[in-house]
Design a protein around this motif. Sequence first.
Motif, PDB file in Angstrom:
ATOM      1  N   HIS A   8      -0.392  34.286  46.197  1.00  0.00           N
ATOM      2  CA  HIS A   8      -0.262  35.425  47.096  1.00  0.00           C
ATOM      3  C   HIS A   8      -1.471  35.511  48.029  1.00  0.00           C
ATOM      4  O   HIS A   8      -2.385  36.309  47.816  1.00  0.00           O
ATOM      5  N   PRO A  12      -9.260  38.366  49.922  1.00  0.00           N
ATOM      6  CA  PRO A  12      -9.798  39.262  50.944  1.00  0.00           C
ATOM      7  C   PRO A  12     -11.232  39.620  50.618  1.00  0.00           C
ATOM      8  O   PRO A  12     -11.770  39.230  49.596  1.00  0.00           O
ATOM      9  N   THR A 212      -5.983  41.013  43.673  1.00  0.00           N
ATOM     10  CA  THR A 212      -4.536  40.830  43.650  1.00  0.00           C
ATOM     11  C   THR A 212      -3.810  42.058  44.165  1.00  0.00           C
ATOM     12  O   THR A 212      -2.809  41.953  44.891  1.00  0.00           O
ATOM     13  N   TYR A 213      -4.303  43.248  43.827  1.00  0.00           N
ATOM     14  CA  TYR A 213      -3.669  44.486  44.282  1.00  0.00           C
ATOM     15  C   TYR A 213      -3.576  44.512  45.803  1.00  0.00           C
ATOM     16  O   TYR A 213      -2.523  44.850  46.376  1.00  0.00           O
ATOM     17  N   TYR A 214      -4.660  44.150  46.475  1.00  0.00           N
ATOM     18  CA  TYR A 214      -4.658  44.175  47.933  1.00  0.00           C
ATOM     19  C   TYR A 214      -3.823  43.037  48.514  1.00  0.00           C
ATOM     20  O   TYR A 214      -3.212  43.188  49.579  1.00  0.00           O
ATOM     21  N   GLN A 215      -3.768  41.906  47.838  1.00  0.00           N
ATOM     22  CA  GLN A 215      -2.952  40.789  48.306  1.00  0.00           C
ATOM     23  C   GLN A 215      -1.464  41.125  48.284  1.00  0.00           C
ATOM     24  O   GLN A 215      -0.700  40.654  49.136  1.00  0.00           O
ATOM     25  N   LEU A 216      -1.057  41.935  47.312  1.00  0.00           N
ATOM     26  CA  LEU A 216       0.371  42.245  47.158  1.00  0.00           C
ATOM     27  C   LEU A 216       0.860  43.259  48.185  1.00  0.00           C
ATOM     28  O   LEU A 216       2.075  43.425  48.364  1.00  0.00           O
ATOM     29  N   GLY A 217      -0.053  43.964  48.828  1.00  0.00           N
ATOM     30  CA  GLY A 217       0.311  44.832  49.941  1.00  0.00           C
ATOM     31  C   GLY A 217       1.315  45.917  49.623  1.00  0.00           C
ATOM     32  O   GLY A 217       2.159  46.247  50.457  1.00  0.00           O
ATOM     33  N   GLY A 218       1.287  46.443  48.417  1.00  0.00           N
ATOM     34  CA  GLY A 218       2.160  47.553  48.064  1.00  0.00           C
ATOM     35  C   GLY A 218       3.537  47.157  47.575  1.00  0.00           C
ATOM     36  O   GLY A 218       4.395  48.026  47.380  1.00  0.00           O
ATOM     37  N   ASN A 219       3.779  45.868  47.373  1.00  0.00           N
ATOM     38  CA  ASN A 219       5.074  45.413  46.857  1.00  0.00           C
ATOM     39  C   ASN A 219       5.213  45.849  45.396  1.00  0.00           C
ATOM     40  O   ASN A 219       4.555  45.320  44.511  1.00  0.00           O
TER      41      ASN A 219
END
Length: 253
Positions: A8, A12, A212-219
């Motif tokens: 993913h 960042p 990982t939380y920021y990479q997933l972008g709210g999915n």
Amino acid sequence: MNDFSRTHAGTPSLDMSVDAGLRKFMLGVYNKMGLGLVLSGVLAYVTSSVPAVTELLFHPVLVQTANGPATYMARTLLGTVIAFSPLIILFGSMFMMRNPSKSAANLLFWAVVSLIGASLGIWALNYTTESVTQVFFITAAAFGGLSLWGYTTKRNLTGMGSFLMMGLIGLIIAMVVNVFLASSIMMTVISVIGVAIFAGLTAYDTQRLKVTYYQLGGNEAQMSVATSYGALSLYLNFINMFQFLMMLMGNRE
């Protein structure tokens, strides 16, 4: 588990503001990990205190110690299968669950936690209750501090994570070799290195979850999967650190 985060996007900036979504995500990870520890504790109690179950998984063996012969509990064939099943499941999931669903990730978490919990009964059988309790709280305190550092540090721990994974492979090889050598000195060295490796992985995995939380972008679907995988990563770090500390600090029955 590491493969999930690598698929993913890139990493960042680590200088992230803590938002409500991140707090909710991390709280979900820690809550699930905590429930996993509770389940493991219950299963360890059952396998160490219910005679019918204990006899299926463990059997007494006579060993020679510095203080003379002593009787300790070892795993039966079934107990050995249960003890090694989580490792087989985890390796299998790396190839069979490239894009895991929410239910598959959840099933993986509870299956591994349950099997490990059942095998943990051997510690309660061979070590004093006071010793197990003391080491558990030491592990919890160390884990909490290391995870907090991994969460708050601005230092990029990616390089450290790669080094620790190589160290983990070497540790597994050393443990396999020591099965045949049965060296107490080597086991002590392995335990010290094991504690250091899983202490570092605790900080690394915590930071990786934040990224990982920021990479997933709210999915939401992917975050649910990441919650299960993240909880499993931290759970494994905790359990392994606990077991290596038991080897170093535990008092035999």
